[in-house]
Write an enzyme that holds these catalytic residues in place. Structure first.
Site, short mmCIF file in Angstrom:
data_model
loop_
_atom_site.label_atom_id
_atom_site.label_comp_id
_atom_site.label_asym_id
_atom_site.label_seq_id
_atom_site.Cartn_x
_atom_site.Cartn_y
_atom_site.Cartn_z
N CYS A 249 0.86 -1.19 0.00
CA CYS A 249 0.00 0.00 0.00
C CYS A 249 0.89 1.23 0.00
O CYS A 249 1.67 1.45 0.94
CB CYS A 249 -0.92 0.00 1.22
SG CYS A 249 -1.82 1.56 1.41
N CYS B 202 0.51 3.49 3.07
CA CYS B 202 1.15 2.91 4.27
C CYS B 202 2.66 3.13 4.20
O CYS B 202 3.31 3.43 5.20
CB CYS B 202 0.81 1.44 4.41
SG CYS B 202 -0.84 1.14 5.09
N GLY C 253 -13.74 5.87 -9.03
CA GLY C 253 -12.49 6.55 -9.38
C GLY C 253 -11.37 6.36 -8.37
O GLY C 253 -10.34 7.02 -8.46
N HIS D 155 -6.52 2.92 0.22
CA HIS D 155 -6.30 3.32 1.62
C HIS D 155 -7.07 4.64 1.71
O HIS D 155 -6.71 5.60 1.02
CB HIS D 155 -4.79 3.48 1.88
CG HIS D 155 -4.43 3.87 3.28
ND1 HIS D 155 -3.38 3.29 3.97
CD2 HIS D 155 -4.96 4.79 4.12
CE1 HIS D 155 -3.29 3.84 5.17
NE2 HIS D 155 -4.24 4.77 5.28
N HIS E 189 -8.80 8.07 1.84
CA HIS E 189 -8.19 9.40 1.85
C HIS E 189 -9.19 10.44 1.39
O HIS E 189 -10.11 10.15 0.64
CB HIS E 189 -6.93 9.43 0.97
CG HIS E 189 -7.15 8.95 -0.42
ND1 HIS E 189 -7.22 7.60 -0.73
CD2 HIS E 189 -7.35 9.60 -1.58
CE1 HIS E 189 -7.42 7.46 -2.02
NE2 HIS E 189 -7.53 8.66 -2.57
P1 5GP Z 1 -7.85 8.21 -5.66
O1 5GP Z 1 -7.98 8.17 -7.16
O2 5GP Z 1 -7.53 6.85 -5.09
O3 5GP Z 1 -9.02 8.88 -4.98
O4 5GP Z 1 -6.65 9.17 -5.36
C1 5GP Z 1 -5.32 8.73 -5.25
C2 5GP Z 1 -4.47 9.96 -5.04
O5 5GP Z 1 -3.20 9.53 -4.62
C3 5GP Z 1 -4.27 10.77 -6.33
O6 5GP Z 1 -4.35 12.16 -6.02
C4 5GP Z 1 -2.84 10.38 -6.73
O7 5GP Z 1 -2.19 11.37 -7.47
C5 5GP Z 1 -2.19 10.19 -5.37
N1 5GP Z 1 -1.03 9.34 -5.36
C6 5GP Z 1 -0.89 8.10 -5.93
N2 5GP Z 1 0.35 7.61 -5.69
C7 5GP Z 1 0.99 8.55 -4.96
C8 5GP Z 1 2.32 8.64 -4.42
O8 5GP Z 1 3.14 7.73 -4.56
N3 5GP Z 1 2.63 9.78 -3.74
C9 5GP Z 1 1.74 10.79 -3.55
N4 5GP Z 1 2.14 11.87 -2.87
N5 5GP Z 1 0.48 10.75 -4.06
C10 5GP Z 1 0.12 9.65 -4.74
ZN ZN Z 2 -2.46 1.51 3.55
#
Ligand code: 5GP
Ligand code: ZN
Length: 118
Positions: free
Chosen positions: A3, A6, A92, A97, A99
């Site tokens: 993850c 994590c 989406g 995890h 957020h």
């Molecule tokens: P989701 O699409 O799951 O709601 O959002 C995932 C978020 O995590 C996106 O804003 C994506 O750019 C961010 N994200 C994915 N991988 C990483 C990473 O390795 N580092 C950081 N800082 N953000 C990440």
């Molecule tokens: Zn996690």
């Protein structure tokens, strides 16, 4: 555990961290969809809203208070901002995890439309 959040929490992967306490971390996304785009993340690994338990309610409430504080620090409390949560692949969600996306800082109202935000 594979993850990415994590790993960021454990400091195994670097991130631009703006806030951290024993339960919550806030850092910049690597792929911003707005001039200010932060992620507020509980340190407890919960996959999504769909996996929330009654015992998580205080934690989730605390995250909103932290978001409010960070929004003020970022100077977007008066201009306004969005808090977005993607749930499941169909919603989406890409990182499983839980957020909270904090988005703001737009210069023009038309740029606020973030439907389709990843
Ligand atoms: P989701 O699409 O799951 O709601 O959002 C995932 C978020 O995590 C996106 O804003 C994506 O750019 C961010 N994200 C994915 N991988 C990483 C990473 O390795 N580092 C950081 N800082 N953000 C990440
Ligand atoms: Zn996690």
């Amino acid at each position: 555990m594979e993850c990415i959040f994590c790993k960021i929490i454990e400091k195994k992967v670097p991130a631009d961290i703006l806030y951290e306490d024993d339960k919550v971390i806030v850092f910049k996304t690597i792929k911003p969809s707005a001039p200010i785009h932060l992620l507020a993340v509980p340190k407890k690994h919960i996959e999504s809203i769909d996996y929330l338990l009654p015992e998580d309610s205080e934690l989730i409430g605390d995250i909103f208070l932290i978001i409010k504080k960070i929004a003020r620090e970022q100077g977007i409390d008066k201009s306004g901002y969005k808090v977005a949560i993607n749930v499941g692949k169909g919603g989406g969600q890409e990182v499983f995890h839980i957020h909270f996306h904090l988005l703001g800082g737009w210069k023009n109202a038309k740029d606020r439309d973030i439907i389709g935000m990843p």
